[in-house]
Design an enzyme around this catalytic site. Sequence first.
Site, PDB file in Angstrom:
ATOM      1  CB  CYS A 293      -0.861   0.122   0.462  1.00 37.98           C
ATOM      2  SG  CYS A 293      -0.509  -0.112   2.571  1.00 37.98           S
ATOM      3  CD  GLU A 395      -2.435   0.573  -4.418  1.00 41.48           C
ATOM      4  OE1 GLU A 395      -4.505   0.352  -4.226  1.00 41.48           O
ATOM      5  OE2 GLU A 395      -2.244   0.560  -3.552  1.00 41.48           O
TER       6      GLU A 395
HETATM    7  P1  NAD Z   1      -9.758  -5.103  -2.147  1.00 40.70           P
HETATM    8  O1  NAD Z   1     -10.239  -4.502  -1.520  1.00 40.70           O
HETATM    9  O2  NAD Z   1     -10.068  -6.753  -3.192  1.00 40.70           O
HETATM   10  O3  NAD Z   1     -10.050  -6.953  -0.926  1.00 40.70           O
HETATM   11  C1  NAD Z   1      -9.673  -6.649   0.910  1.00 40.70           C
HETATM   12  C2  NAD Z   1     -10.271  -7.882   1.001  1.00 40.70           C
HETATM   13  O4  NAD Z   1     -11.576  -7.446   1.392  1.00 40.70           O
HETATM   14  C3  NAD Z   1      -9.943  -9.157   0.697  1.00 40.70           C
HETATM   15  O5  NAD Z   1     -10.199  -9.726   2.445  1.00 40.70           O
HETATM   16  C4  NAD Z   1     -11.748  -9.679  -0.271  1.00 40.70           C
HETATM   17  O6  NAD Z   1     -11.864 -10.866   0.020  1.00 40.70           O
HETATM   18  C5  NAD Z   1     -12.205  -8.504   1.211  1.00 40.70           C
HETATM   19  N1  NAD Z   1     -13.888  -8.169  -0.136  1.00 40.70           N
HETATM   20  C6  NAD Z   1     -13.177  -8.349  -1.677  1.00 40.70           C
HETATM   21  N2  NAD Z   1     -15.248  -7.485  -1.968  1.00 40.70           N
HETATM   22  C7  NAD Z   1     -15.668  -7.458  -0.770  1.00 40.70           C
HETATM   23  C8  NAD Z   1     -16.855  -7.172  -0.652  1.00 40.70           C
HETATM   24  N3  NAD Z   1     -17.683  -6.517  -1.563  1.00 40.70           N
HETATM   25  N4  NAD Z   1     -17.627  -6.710   0.847  1.00 40.70           N
HETATM   26  C9  NAD Z   1     -16.760  -7.599   1.596  1.00 40.70           C
HETATM   27  N5  NAD Z   1     -15.459  -7.987   1.260  1.00 40.70           N
HETATM   28  C10 NAD Z   1     -14.677  -7.621   0.277  1.00 40.70           C
HETATM   29  O7  NAD Z   1      -8.245  -5.515  -1.982  1.00 40.70           O
HETATM   30  P2  NAD Z   1      -6.896  -6.112  -1.660  1.00 40.70           P
HETATM   31  O8  NAD Z   1      -6.681  -6.498  -3.872  1.00 40.70           O
HETATM   32  O9  NAD Z   1      -6.197  -8.057  -1.099  1.00 40.70           O
HETATM   33  O10 NAD Z   1      -5.637  -5.921  -1.314  1.00 40.70           O
HETATM   34  C11 NAD Z   1      -5.166  -5.259  -2.282  1.00 40.70           C
HETATM   35  C12 NAD Z   1      -5.642  -3.292  -1.485  1.00 40.70           C
HETATM   36  O11 NAD Z   1      -5.083  -3.493  -0.365  1.00 40.70           O
HETATM   37  C13 NAD Z   1      -4.441  -2.646  -2.337  1.00 40.70           C
HETATM   38  O12 NAD Z   1      -5.435  -1.134  -2.800  1.00 40.70           O
HETATM   39  C14 NAD Z   1      -3.359  -2.055  -1.115  1.00 40.70           C
HETATM   40  O13 NAD Z   1      -2.884  -0.583  -0.905  1.00 40.70           O
HETATM   41  C15 NAD Z   1      -4.662  -1.992  -0.232  1.00 40.70           C
HETATM   42  N6  NAD Z   1      -3.571  -2.065   1.645  1.00 40.70           N
HETATM   43  C16 NAD Z   1      -3.430  -1.173   2.361  1.00 40.70           C
HETATM   44  C17 NAD Z   1      -3.182  -1.058   3.609  1.00 40.70           C
HETATM   45  C18 NAD Z   1      -2.853   0.073   4.154  1.00 40.70           C
HETATM   46  O14 NAD Z   1      -3.067  -0.140   5.851  1.00 40.70           O
HETATM   47  N7  NAD Z   1      -3.317   0.925   3.758  1.00 40.70           N
HETATM   48  C19 NAD Z   1      -2.340  -1.959   3.613  1.00 40.70           C
HETATM   49  C20 NAD Z   1      -2.242  -3.407   2.311  1.00 40.70           C
HETATM   50  C21 NAD Z   1      -3.208  -3.350   1.904  1.00 40.70           C
END
Ligand code: NAD
Length: 495
Positions: A293, A395
């Site tokens: 992130c 991103e």
């Molecule tokens: P994502 O948003 O696709 O998924 C994150 C989580 O949400 C997963 O467990 C997924 O199954 C769940 N999810 C997906 N759709 C959902 C819905 N409709 N309702 C509820 N839950 C749902 O993200 P990703 O691809 O797993 O991770 C990458 C992203 O995470 C990047 O944008 C990254 O920047 C961010 N991130 C942020 C931090 C921070 O601390 N700011 C840290 C790590 C990652």
Amino acid sequence: MSTTVPSTVVPRYTGTLVDGEWGEPRTRRTFDDLEPATGRRLAAVAAAGPEDVDLAVAAATRAFRTSGWARANPTERGQVLFRLAQLVRERAEELALLEAADVGKLLADARAEVELSASLLEYYAGAANKVLGETYQAGPGKLAYTLIEPLGVVAAIVPWNYPLPLAVLKVAPALAMGNTVVLKPAEEAPLSALLLGQLALEAGLAPGVLNVVPGLGEEAGQALIDHRDVAMIAFTGSTEVGRKVMHAAAERIAKVELELGGKSPHVVFPDADLGELTRHVALGLFKNAGQDCCAGSRVLVHGDIFAEVAERLKEAAEAQKLGDPLRDEGVTMGPLISQRQRERVHSYTTGALADGGSLLTGGRALVEGFPEGSTFYAPTLFSGARPDMRIFQEEVFGPVGVIVPFQDEEEAVQLANQVPYGLAAAVWTNDLSTAHRVAANIQAGMVWVNEYYAHVMEMPFGGFKQSGTGKDYSLHALSSYCQIKEVTVRLSPPA
Ligand code: NAD
């Protein structure tokens, strides 16, 4: 659930953990958890559905009301978390191997993340009994005080890039404050969170206090954020899904804490130490294959040193050694998490070329010489992107950076802030006044000077703008997981 494993890694927990029991999901379905470095199936993991989520939330609600956890002496809650930290340390190698295989990350990085997870558990174990209320003598015969109460059931939803520490960052402060938790790990890498659930049972956590429901985001995740008995949603993930979380929570005014995406800049002034800069920019772009992130994906460089910095970064990108982190020697960068992610990353490369971007190096999937089904992508740099280009604004979440020139400090700050995100930033200069001034003017939750990933556990971590709300890490995180009650007493007769 059935499991196919490489020789070094044995996923043992692949079902749902509800009310202290491992089980098959009510859906009777599984999803394939693939190892990105080989394309092989690591495990078939329970695909929990709405009924499973309902059972997990019911168990957490019961545990909140009846297990004694919510009203326990915080010192006792801390003791359980200390035992969990101890178990994480004892099983550190197993956890690190699981994590390295599941995400395709370097084993050294996975080991450091397990160590961080144990330290975070200890930090919040120690913090549990340091949260005190206030008293206020409100005049004769009137005594006011505050009670700090847990919220109830916390839904913790986390992504796949740092599965264990990100799960612990939600679970540890939530439990320390007396909540019960339903944890939904990401479908791409759920294994370490499942083992964490088992270790929590072994540490003596009562059934139902921590439940783990692996499943797909649109199914298990959506059911969890929509659940009326979830009091708070602690979410780390993309800004796109974060928006859905906020919408769902708005229906019932549930508390939300969001840690979302970023497009973090390095701001490089002519007096920067270019050796250090190159090392840290490479770390900020290629660590975890850029799936971070905080990835420092916009390198803003003063015009006087632009050509030299671009040349050094190109060399650093081309010096990365890609390979299977568990089986090849000397690997510095692993694969992307999935084929889908690789297609997404490549679409940014082709988009940037179509927008007139100039490719310095990389820009392609690595197939020849890599196992069929693996997901490697070349470290990629563009030079001279404009702020209106998608590669500058959005991103990518892969090893892709842009190097952009600026002429003066004002333009540098403007470029740094010209995106919807505001997670992290770095300033490179030996001039103290420049460093402090730019740090103050950059819209980001974390600004590091002459270093990247300088964050320490004891300080708050979280974004501005569309990078999120709230803070993980530090004592600040505790305030997300509680509510404050005022009690004012009329004393009769007045004291
Ligand atoms: P994502 O948003 O696709 O998924 C994150 C989580 O949400 C997963 O467990 C997924 O199954 C769940 N999810 C997906 N759709 C959902 C819905 N409709 N309702 C509820 N839950 C749902 O993200 P990703 O691809 O797993 O991770 C990458 C992203 O995470 C990047 O944008 C990254 O920047 C961010 N991130 C942020 C931090 C921070 O601390 N700011 C840290 C790590 C990652």
